[in-house]
Design an enzyme around this catalytic site. Structure first.
Site, PDB file in Angstrom:
ATOM      1  N   LEU A  23       0.798  -1.145  -0.015  1.00 24.03           N
ATOM      2  CA  LEU A  23       0.020  -0.243  -0.013  1.00 24.03           C
ATOM      3  C   LEU A  23       0.912   1.192  -0.083  1.00 24.03           C
ATOM      4  O   LEU A  23       0.420   2.393  -0.325  1.00 24.03           O
ATOM      5  CB  LEU A  23      -1.052  -0.027   1.197  1.00 24.03           C
ATOM      6  N   HIS A  62      -1.865  -4.505 -10.462  1.00 24.59           N
ATOM      7  CA  HIS A  62      -2.997  -3.535 -10.186  1.00 24.59           C
ATOM      8  C   HIS A  62      -4.430  -4.444 -11.077  1.00 24.59           C
ATOM      9  O   HIS A  62      -4.303  -4.856 -12.012  1.00 24.59           O
ATOM     10  CB  HIS A  62      -2.676  -2.211 -10.922  1.00 24.59           C
ATOM     11  N   ASP A 101       1.333   4.165 -10.852  1.00 28.90           N
ATOM     12  CA  ASP A 101       0.713   3.424 -11.594  1.00 28.90           C
ATOM     13  C   ASP A 101       0.877   3.427 -13.077  1.00 28.90           C
ATOM     14  O   ASP A 101       0.037   3.330 -14.116  1.00 28.90           O
ATOM     15  CB  ASP A 101      -0.813   3.147 -11.336  1.00 28.90           C
TER      16      ASP A 101
HETATM   17  C1  GAR Z   1      -4.629  -6.919  -5.270  1.00 29.38           C
HETATM   18  O1  GAR Z   1      -5.876  -6.708  -5.983  1.00 29.38           O
HETATM   19  C2  GAR Z   1      -3.677  -5.904  -6.335  1.00 29.38           C
HETATM   20  O2  GAR Z   1      -4.023  -5.593  -7.529  1.00 29.38           O
HETATM   21  C3  GAR Z   1      -3.910  -4.618  -5.151  1.00 29.38           C
HETATM   22  O3  GAR Z   1      -3.958  -4.968  -3.961  1.00 29.38           O
HETATM   23  C4  GAR Z   1      -4.630  -6.433  -3.997  1.00 29.38           C
HETATM   24  C5  GAR Z   1      -3.542  -7.161  -3.147  1.00 29.38           C
HETATM   25  O4  GAR Z   1      -4.226  -8.575  -2.707  1.00 29.38           O
HETATM   26  N1  GAR Z   1      -3.037  -3.538  -5.499  1.00 29.38           N
HETATM   27  C6  GAR Z   1      -3.350  -2.350  -5.825  1.00 29.38           C
HETATM   28  O5  GAR Z   1      -4.431  -1.965  -5.959  1.00 29.38           O
HETATM   29  C7  GAR Z   1      -2.332  -1.596  -6.073  1.00 29.38           C
HETATM   30  N2  GAR Z   1      -2.795  -0.199  -6.724  1.00 29.38           N
HETATM   31  P1  GAR Z   1      -3.628  -9.650  -2.147  1.00 29.38           P
HETATM   32  O6  GAR Z   1      -2.936  -9.156  -0.694  1.00 29.38           O
HETATM   33  O7  GAR Z   1      -4.385 -10.834  -1.865  1.00 29.38           O
HETATM   34  O8  GAR Z   1      -2.379  -9.947  -3.121  1.00 29.38           O
END
Ligand code: GAR
Length: 195
Positions: free
Chosen positions: A82, A99, A140
């Site tokens: 994050l 993403h 991004d």
């Molecule tokens: C995922 O959906 C990823 O794309 C998003 O966080 C989630 C993590 O899931 N990232 C973003 O939105 C980056 N801007 P996870 O912890 O289960 O892998």
């Protein structure tokens, strides 16, 4: 190929990398570290269950801790991490991010989780998807390595669309790593070319 995987939450993308290594899809890869910004991340348990070293970082030690880790690996993977990577850490090693939209649409500061899929639905777009891209100063906005598309359904909610996007993310993160481990890629402007 040594990887550092940076996480903040559930770690389902981390799990797909672990499974791809265990299952022989990623043959030339090992996860050297899982680094979390969140001490309670489920991702940390996934790492520990698989004997992977973990590290929890705080804002005030992020720069020095990440710098040490980055120097020890070949690729850094942001898998739901994050925090924004400080500029000083860009350029040490390739950093990739996954993403939940078809970038360059629906990205940027604060665009995370259902905020992204809510914006997709509000836009009226009939397709969405997931993107793996290089991390640059532009949040991004780095060069796109791999994308996959899916349909946006009329009855989708931000939650349902995000849930259906996850399997695409899990596929492309390991496919991107496989391509990067097997082939020398070229970056020409915004394009990533795998010859
Ligand atoms: C995922 O959906 C990823 O794309 C998003 O966080 C989630 C993590 O899931 N990232 C973003 O939105 C980056 N801007 P996870 O912890 O289960 O892998």
């Amino acid at each position: 190929m040594k990887l550092a995987v940076l996480v903040s939450g559930n770690g389902t993308n981390l799990q797909s990398i672990i499974d791809a290594i265990k299952g022989g899809y990623l043959t030339d890869a090992e996860i050297s570290y899982v680094v979390s910004s969140n001490p309670n991340a489920l991702a940390l348990h996934r790492a520990e269950n698989n004997g992977i070293r973990t590290l929890i970082i705080r804002r005030n030690n992020m720069l020095e801790e990440l710098n040490k880790i980055f120097l020890q690996v070949d690729i850094v993977v942001l898998a739901g991490f994050l925090w924004v990577i400080p500029d000083d850490l860009l350029g040490i090693k390739p950093i990739i991010n996954v993403h939940p939209s078809l970038l360059p649409l629906f990205g940027g500061k604060g665009m995370y989780g259902t905020k992204v899929t809510e914006a997709v639905i509000e836009s009226g777009m009939k397709v969405s998807g997931a993107t793996v891209h290089f991390v640059t100063k532009d949040i991004d906005g780095g060069q796109i390595i791999l994308q996959k598309c899916m349909e946006v359904r009329d009855d989708d909610t931000p939650e349902s669309l995000l849930e259906r996007t996850h399997p695409l993310e899990h596929q492309i993160i390991v496919e991107a790593l496989r391509q990067m481990s097997e082939k020398k890629y070229k970056i020409i402007g915004k394009r990533v070319i795998f010859p």
